[in-house]
Design a protein around this motif. Structure first.
Motif, PDB file in Angstrom:
ATOM      1  N   THR A 108      37.154  49.510  27.214  1.00 22.77           N
ATOM      2  CA  THR A 108      37.342  48.218  28.274  1.00 22.77           C
ATOM      3  C   THR A 108      37.322  46.947  27.437  1.00 22.77           C
ATOM      4  O   THR A 108      38.018  46.210  27.902  1.00 22.77           O
ATOM      5  CB  THR A 108      36.145  48.401  29.389  1.00 22.77           C
ATOM      6  N   MET A 143      40.755  44.558  27.805  1.00 22.75           N
ATOM      7  CA  MET A 143      40.630  43.387  28.285  1.00 22.75           C
ATOM      8  C   MET A 143      40.857  41.997  27.222  1.00 22.75           C
ATOM      9  O   MET A 143      41.640  41.218  27.528  1.00 22.75           O
ATOM     10  CB  MET A 143      39.230  43.091  28.618  1.00 22.75           C
ATOM     11  N   PRO A 192      38.649  34.502  38.391  1.00 25.60           N
ATOM     12  CA  PRO A 192      37.828  35.283  37.988  1.00 25.60           C
ATOM     13  C   PRO A 192      37.576  36.520  38.979  1.00 25.60           C
ATOM     14  O   PRO A 192      36.926  37.730  38.573  1.00 25.60           O
ATOM     15  CB  PRO A 192      36.478  34.700  38.090  1.00 25.60           C
ATOM     16  N   TYR A 215      37.400  40.309  37.479  1.00 29.69           N
ATOM     17  CA  TYR A 215      36.225  40.702  36.761  1.00 29.69           C
ATOM     18  C   TYR A 215      34.927  40.765  37.406  1.00 29.69           C
ATOM     19  O   TYR A 215      34.191  41.718  37.252  1.00 29.69           O
ATOM     20  CB  TYR A 215      35.823  39.511  35.416  1.00 29.69           C
ATOM     21  N   GLY A 265      33.008  44.190  37.842  1.00 31.33           N
ATOM     22  CA  GLY A 265      31.710  44.296  37.594  1.00 31.33           C
ATOM     23  C   GLY A 265      30.873  44.705  38.598  1.00 31.33           C
ATOM     24  O   GLY A 265      29.885  45.527  38.429  1.00 31.33           O
TER      25      GLY A 265
END
Lengths: 157, 152
Positions: A139, A143, B38, B41, B45
């Protein structure tokens, strides 16, 4: 309903949904979420490398069906017009250039995900959720690579 | 059959999430990869936190998978070069097309024409990997005359 679905919900709504799918796959069939494996099964079946289709292919059929149902309920597309930076750079009728880049990019995605044993969902969400060191490294790598490559693409276009 | 149905339904939820969160939109992905937005992400998350807590709870309470009866468990993999090299190749493709396997299916189902090219590419990439893994088949190994068991 239309506006509700065509507006992006808060990030945690989608995050919780995707997290519940991860947990649901373990709770129902004890498997780790992943999408590229579904594509691979279709290829393996079509080329007589495998006899049948397992849950992975059915999960992919579900992604297709869910997206189709969403499109019908929302009454509009959430893909956007044209195709991102590619049609802006090459034009919306540049089938050779845009299609060529997408073909090559798709091949990199398919080959890379098979080699890394997972894509954004398989390593990024499924593998990371169970704390697999290999998935966490995968990951971080995809990324970092994708972010660096995106800045490089922006610099030259 | 029930396992397939469960996979189909959970896949459908995943597909709705990809489409509703607009991960099927290449411009959204590009903004995220250019660090302007964002959302991706934060979403990933949250998903990992929910996934981590949920799977730990299932294992802690020794829950058995509802349809297969197996205790919920998993294997973790050690880091090896294939994960780094494969993910670097994958990341490059992701940045070029601003999409990855689940959103490609979402784009296709939403009727996005350009996804046909990416889809074809994914199939080619997977096939190339499978062929590479299989190595040269026995019919492609050239043996000196007399050593080939098929012609001896």
């Amino acid at each position: 309903m239309h506006d509700f679905l065509l507006q992006r919900p808060a990030w945690y709504v989608i995050g919780i949904l995707v997290g519940l799918v991860t947990v649901g796959l373990f709770a129902f069939i004890n498997e780790r979420v992943g999408v590229v494996g579904g594509y691979s099964q279709l290829i393996e079946r079509a080329t007589h490398r495998a006899d049948g289709l397992s849950w992975k292919a059915w999960f992919l059929f579900g992604v297709l069906g869910g997206s189709l149902a969403f499109r019908l309920l929302a009454g509009g597309s959430t893909v956007g017009d044209g195709y991102g930076w590619l049609t802006r750079s090459f034009g919306s009728h540049a089938y050779g250039a845009v299609g060529g880049v997408l073909l090559v990019a798709g091949a990199l995605v398919g080959f890379g995900a098979k080699l890394a044993r997972g894509c954004t969902s398989g390593n990024g969400i499924g593998g990371s959720s169970v704390g697999s060191p290999a998935s966490l490294v995968a990951t971080g790598t995809f990324m970092a690579t994708a972010i660096a490559a995106s800045f490089a693409i922006r610099a030259v276009t | 059959m029930k396992a397939r149905l469960a996979a189909l339904l959970l896949g459908a939820v995943f597909g709705v999430a990809m489409s509703w969160g607009q991960f099927v939109n290449p411009d959204r992905i590009r903004d995220m990869l250019l660090l302007k937005d964002p959302y991706l992400y934060l979403m990933m998350g949250t998903a990992v936190v929910v996934g981590f807590l949920g799977t730990r709870l299932l294992r802690r309470y020794r829950v058995r998978a509802l349809l297969t009866g197996q205790p919920v468990t998993w294997k973790t993999d050690k880091v090896s070069p294939r994960y780094v090299v494969g993910s670097a190749i994958f990341g490059l493709g992701w940045a070029l097309a601003d999409t990855c396997p689940a959103p490609i299916a979402g784009q296709l189902a939403q009727g996005a024409f350009w996804s046909l090219f990416t889809l074809a590419g994914v199939f080619i990439g997977i096939l190339a990997y499978l062929r590479w893994q299989e190595g040269p088949g026995p019919e492609r190994v050239v043996l000196p005359q007399g050593l080939d068991p098929r012609t001896r």
